[in-house]
Design an enzyme around this catalytic site. Sequence first.
Site, short mmCIF file in Angstrom:
data_model
loop_
_atom_site.label_atom_id
_atom_site.label_comp_id
_atom_site.label_asym_id
_atom_site.label_seq_id
_atom_site.Cartn_x
_atom_site.Cartn_y
_atom_site.Cartn_z
N GLU A 1 -4.35 -9.49 18.95
CA GLU A 1 -3.96 -8.17 18.46
C GLU A 1 -3.44 -8.34 17.03
O GLU A 1 -2.48 -9.07 16.81
CB GLU A 1 -2.86 -7.56 19.33
CG GLU A 1 -3.28 -7.35 20.78
CD GLU A 1 -2.16 -6.76 21.64
OE1 GLU A 1 -1.14 -6.29 21.08
OE2 GLU A 1 -2.30 -6.78 22.87
N CYS B 1 7.77 -8.75 39.50
CA CYS B 1 8.51 -10.00 39.48
C CYS B 1 7.49 -11.13 39.72
O CYS B 1 6.73 -11.08 40.69
CB CYS B 1 9.55 -9.96 40.60
SG CYS B 1 10.32 -11.54 40.92
N GLN C 1 1.86 6.61 20.80
CA GLN C 1 1.13 7.60 19.98
C GLN C 1 1.42 7.46 18.50
O GLN C 1 0.66 7.94 17.67
CB GLN C 1 1.41 9.01 20.47
CG GLN C 1 2.88 9.37 20.54
CD GLN C 1 3.05 10.75 21.16
OE1 GLN C 1 2.95 11.74 20.47
NE2 GLN C 1 3.29 10.80 22.46
N GLU D 1 0.52 -10.36 27.55
CA GLU D 1 1.82 -10.74 27.01
C GLU D 1 2.85 -11.04 28.11
O GLU D 1 3.81 -10.29 28.31
CB GLU D 1 2.36 -9.66 26.07
CG GLU D 1 1.56 -9.53 24.79
CD GLU D 1 2.25 -8.67 23.73
OE1 GLU D 1 3.14 -7.88 24.07
OE2 GLU D 1 1.91 -8.81 22.55
C1 GAL Z 1 1.64 -5.59 22.11
C2 GAL Z 1 0.96 -5.23 23.42
C3 GAL Z 1 0.02 -4.06 23.26
C4 GAL Z 1 0.68 -2.97 22.46
C5 GAL Z 1 1.09 -3.52 21.12
C6 GAL Z 1 1.70 -2.49 20.20
O1 GAL Z 1 2.87 -6.18 22.36
O2 GAL Z 1 0.24 -6.32 23.93
O3 GAL Z 1 -0.35 -3.57 24.53
O4 GAL Z 1 1.79 -2.50 23.15
O5 GAL Z 1 2.01 -4.53 21.32
O6 GAL Z 1 2.06 -3.06 18.98
#
Ligand code: GAL
Length: 645
Positions: free
Chosen positions: A313, A107, A362, A142
């Site tokens: 990402e 939290c 996975q 995130e």
């Molecule tokens: C993002 C996250 C990552 C991984 C990824 C999978 O939301 O930051 O750790 O979970 O998604 O797509």
Amino acid sequence: MKLGCCYYPEHWPEEMWADDARRMKEAGLSLVRIGEFAWSRIEPEYGRLDWDWLDRAVETLGDAGLQIVMGTPTATPPKWLIDKRPDMVPVGADGLPRHFGSRRHYCFSHPGYREECRRIVAALARRYGEHPAVIAWQTDNEYGCHDTVRSYSMAAERRFREWLAERYGEIGALNAAWGNVFWSMEYRSFEAIDLPNATVTEPNPAHMLDYRRFASDEVVSFNALQTAILREHSPGRDIIHNYMGFFTDFDHHDVSKELDIATWDSYPLGFLEQAWFDRTEKDAYLRQGHPDFAAFHHDLYRGCTDGRWGVMEQQPGPVNWARFNPAPLPGMVRLWTLEAFAHGAEFVSYFRWRQAPFAQEQMHAGLLRPDSSEDVAIGEARQAAADLEILGEGGPSASKVALLFAYEAQWMLETQPQGRSFQYRELALNFYTALRKLGLDIDIVGPDAELGDYAMVLIPTLPIVPDGLIERLQALECPVLIGPRSGSKTGSFSIPETLAPGVLQDLLPLKVVRVESLRDGVREEGDGFSVSRWLEHVETDLTPEYALSDGRGIVYAEGSYRYLAAWPDARLLSVLVGRMAGEAGLKTIELPEGLRVRSSADHILAFNYSSAAIDIGPVETALGAGNRVSGLDLLEPAGVAIWKR
Ligand code: GAL
């Protein structure tokens, strides 16, 4: 622009690290993000810090010539910490505390957890803050993922009461602002106020809105707690956070004030599947992603800092978390990478280096398969690296169009939707798409942004108009479009005395006297367009610029300001933005379905998001772009054409 990947040395035998690092470099990657989920390995038990493995990982990656973005591990507190502080977990709106066993089980308001974060972040920052290979930090991971911004815990309740006392000073002021005389909701002290969950029916919307503002502020201060420590121990390193796609539970403009680089996590196929798009669009862009979705976020996050942003990402193949998880069309990973370049990204980092054969993700692809053989995306990353050699420095070109996006607008509209199909994010993306289809480059700016340099300003909606915006709008001479529901609420969630659009009446002499929301499928026709979902009845002496067939006004103009009194269809939006661009003296082109263009500092890039080849001759002519350095005349699906400006 650099390329990189997300790597988890703790997931693999140490013997593999050096070869992984070598292969990353060989593929054209120069950046690697590590550490953001590694708390249980860094501190296996309270107070015992095990640096040896991480020291060796940092050395190995650094020795291979990779630059490291180090994540603080606070999104995944280890089990011993939850056992030590069982009340630190977030509590859902259902009143149930969340259990250990996945991630983000904390939290934001828990003072004890904040203390633990200070401890681990300081330890990491002292250890690696001046390591030459560590060039940047990512705070947490995130914020808010898995619906964790709003926690209904005791800790949140305590801090919310303090937050309210600070905001209102005395309880009478709060009662008046919220309108608590309604339903006898008056409070006699701040200590008597609960969090707005588990009420019998809808809680007071003003209560809810303040709770959402508070919850957002908690994310801001939680992030600031980390950035202060990192700045102290790691001078000269950039501080980054990785935001999500169309996530609005906290104010990203506020959090970004403490960051150097705003980044986001781009999963175009997962987002297409999860979002509101209809069947036709989902089918058309199944393996490409919506042509404006990633671009929208690139422009949004560029506007969160003073222009420094990246993709932390990037989806490399099928993901594991959407309802359905198709594979990208061959070429899409390269296209997504180059689209980020065109919008001025400093880096694109692929998630993840190697697919993990175990645990929750996975089934999520990586650049390598679990057996270390190459998956499709690594080839496309290599190709993108070669493209970047040709493209050079990069950086975005200056956009002439501003689209205003405000997180508070979403909180207001979610709290009291009045019609369930009035979806802010969808409206904002519709505006954005209308602009993009005309080949325009766009900046997405926050409600406090300076607007003076733009040739055109669009506000899809802004129910609560912040102080100072009217003056900034009045100073403009360019066309401004203001969407439905703007100015319809005061800061304390009431109807303004002069009715909607409230303070915006300083710009446009009109009054919204009634609003209707319309069931799905109901349309009202105008000349060559229709409106749906939301319709406002306007009283004014102005003659409408666009009206429904029965004469009811839909668009009103006064000077360079326009007000849109309904949820527009794509045709009306396209006509309107085209007309405004003409008035602004901006050059527009009509792009074929699924084609998008974006200018970087030195190049123009065109992206084929459709599943058919496109003859780009006419576009090339319309752009006046002669010097094509990449891309065929018949641009294949997922193809990218590049012109030197
Ligand atoms: C993002 C996250 C990552 C991984 C990824 C999978 O939301 O930051 O750790 O979970 O998604 O797509």
